[in-house]
Motif scaffolding. Structure first.
Motif, PDB file in Angstrom:
ATOM      1  N   LYS A   1      52.244  44.789  33.599  1.00  0.00           N
ATOM      2  CA  LYS A   1      51.697  45.154  34.884  1.00  0.00           C
ATOM      3  C   LYS A   1      51.124  43.898  35.542  1.00  0.00           C
ATOM      4  O   LYS A   1      50.317  43.189  34.947  1.00  0.00           O
ATOM      5  CB  LYS A   1      50.617  46.200  34.643  1.00  0.00           C
ATOM      6  N   PRO A   2      51.496  43.609  36.804  1.00  0.00           N
ATOM      7  CA  PRO A   2      50.991  42.396  37.477  1.00  0.00           C
ATOM      8  C   PRO A   2      49.500  42.538  37.806  1.00  0.00           C
ATOM      9  O   PRO A   2      49.023  43.625  38.101  1.00  0.00           O
ATOM     10  CB  PRO A   2      51.825  42.320  38.740  1.00  0.00           C
ATOM     11  N   GLN A   3      48.815  41.408  37.741  1.00  0.00           N
ATOM     12  CA  GLN A   3      47.398  41.404  38.099  1.00  0.00           C
ATOM     13  C   GLN A   3      47.256  41.096  39.590  1.00  0.00           C
ATOM     14  O   GLN A   3      47.995  40.277  40.126  1.00  0.00           O
ATOM     15  CB  GLN A   3      46.650  40.372  37.278  1.00  0.00           C
ATOM     16  N   THR A   4      46.304  41.736  40.217  1.00  0.00           N
ATOM     17  CA  THR A   4      46.038  41.523  41.632  1.00  0.00           C
ATOM     18  C   THR A   4      44.717  40.789  41.774  1.00  0.00           C
ATOM     19  O   THR A   4      43.722  41.180  41.178  1.00  0.00           O
ATOM     20  CB  THR A   4      45.956  42.872  42.372  1.00  0.00           C
ATOM     21  N   ALA A   5      44.742  39.723  42.568  1.00  0.00           N
ATOM     22  CA  ALA A   5      43.505  38.977  42.831  1.00  0.00           C
ATOM     23  C   ALA A   5      42.634  39.766  43.806  1.00  0.00           C
ATOM     24  O   ALA A   5      43.137  40.414  44.716  1.00  0.00           O
ATOM     25  CB  ALA A   5      43.835  37.619  43.412  1.00  0.00           C
ATOM     26  N   MET A   6      41.343  39.728  43.566  1.00  0.00           N
ATOM     27  CA  MET A   6      40.420  40.423  44.444  1.00  0.00           C
ATOM     28  C   MET A   6      39.320  39.454  44.845  1.00  0.00           C
ATOM     29  O   MET A   6      38.763  38.765  43.998  1.00  0.00           O
ATOM     30  CB  MET A   6      39.799  41.620  43.728  1.00  0.00           C
ATOM     31  N   ASN A   7      39.064  39.394  46.126  1.00  0.00           N
ATOM     32  CA  ASN A   7      37.959  38.581  46.629  1.00  0.00           C
ATOM     33  C   ASN A   7      36.740  39.468  46.804  1.00  0.00           C
ATOM     34  O   ASN A   7      36.823  40.540  47.391  1.00  0.00           O
ATOM     35  CB  ASN A   7      38.303  37.949  47.977  1.00  0.00           C
ATOM     36  N   VAL A   8      35.643  39.013  46.294  1.00  0.00           N
ATOM     37  CA  VAL A   8      34.393  39.739  46.423  1.00  0.00           C
ATOM     38  C   VAL A   8      33.403  38.812  47.101  1.00  0.00           C
ATOM     39  O   VAL A   8      33.213  37.673  46.680  1.00  0.00           O
ATOM     40  CB  VAL A   8      33.836  40.159  45.041  1.00  0.00           C
ATOM     41  N   SER A   9      32.832  39.295  48.164  1.00  0.00           N
ATOM     42  CA  SER A   9      31.793  38.478  48.790  1.00  0.00           C
ATOM     43  C   SER A   9      30.464  39.203  48.661  1.00  0.00           C
ATOM     44  O   SER A   9      30.387  40.420  48.806  1.00  0.00           O
ATOM     45  CB  SER A   9      32.109  38.182  50.258  1.00  0.00           C
ATOM     46  N   VAL A  10      29.469  38.429  48.359  1.00  0.00           N
ATOM     47  CA  VAL A  10      28.131  38.970  48.172  1.00  0.00           C
ATOM     48  C   VAL A  10      27.265  38.457  49.316  1.00  0.00           C
ATOM     49  O   VAL A  10      27.157  37.245  49.510  1.00  0.00           O
ATOM     50  CB  VAL A  10      27.542  38.531  46.812  1.00  0.00           C
ATOM     51  N   ALA A  11      26.712  39.363  50.064  1.00  0.00           N
ATOM     52  CA  ALA A  11      25.852  38.969  51.171  1.00  0.00           C
ATOM     53  C   ALA A  11      24.538  38.431  50.625  1.00  0.00           C
ATOM     54  O   ALA A  11      23.920  39.042  49.751  1.00  0.00           O
ATOM     55  CB  ALA A  11      25.590  40.162  52.080  1.00  0.00           C
ATOM     56  N   THR A  12      24.149  37.282  51.130  1.00  0.00           N
ATOM     57  CA  THR A  12      22.863  36.729  50.725  1.00  0.00           C
ATOM     58  C   THR A  12      21.766  37.417  51.529  1.00  0.00           C
ATOM     59  O   THR A  12      21.947  37.713  52.710  1.00  0.00           O
ATOM     60  CB  THR A  12      22.812  35.208  50.960  1.00  0.00           C
TER      61      THR A  12
END
Length: 124
Positions: A1-12
């Motif tokens: 199964k291919p892995q999917t990149a995920m971007n996570v941004s955390v608000a300061t």
């Protein structure tokens, strides 16, 4: 199964700016004496956001003190906006003898206000 990149941004978190009174909250003046804005009010933002200032002069009497921004008298009992660039061209002029003004300043960092809790009582 291919892995999917995920971007996570955390608000300061944003900290509210503050306004202090370097000369104190009660300032004696001579009639017509002019004060640079920065001698009576100092804005601070721990997040280093650019600040916009809002000015309010509570005394509308014709002989009372007033804010002056870029050579223009700011109307009393009206909220007047001052950008960071205009701060150096902003002053407070005391009124006639035996007058007093409560001059309020609020700061805004683009997300939150300091509140109208900073006042200088300017008396002649």
């Amino acid at each position: 199964k291919p892995q999917t990149a995920m971007n996570v941004s955390v608000a300061t978190p944003n900290t509210a700016p503050t306004v202090s009174t370097p000369a104190g909250v009660n300032v004696a003046a001579s009639a017509g004496q002019s004060f640079q804005f920065s001698s009576l009010f100092a804005g601070n933002d721990t997040d280093n956001d650019a600040l916009t200032y809002y000015l309010y002069d509570s005394n509308a009497a014709a002989n009372s003190g007033h804010f002056v921004v870029n050579g223009n008298i700011a109307s009393a009992q009206t909220i007047y906006e001052v950008t960071a660039a205009q701060r150096a061209q902003t002053s407070i002029v005391a009124g006639a003898s035996r007058t007093a003004d409560d001059m309020y300043v609020e700061a805004f960092d683009g997300r939150v206000y300091s509140g109208w809790n900073t006042c200088v009582h300017l008396y002649v």
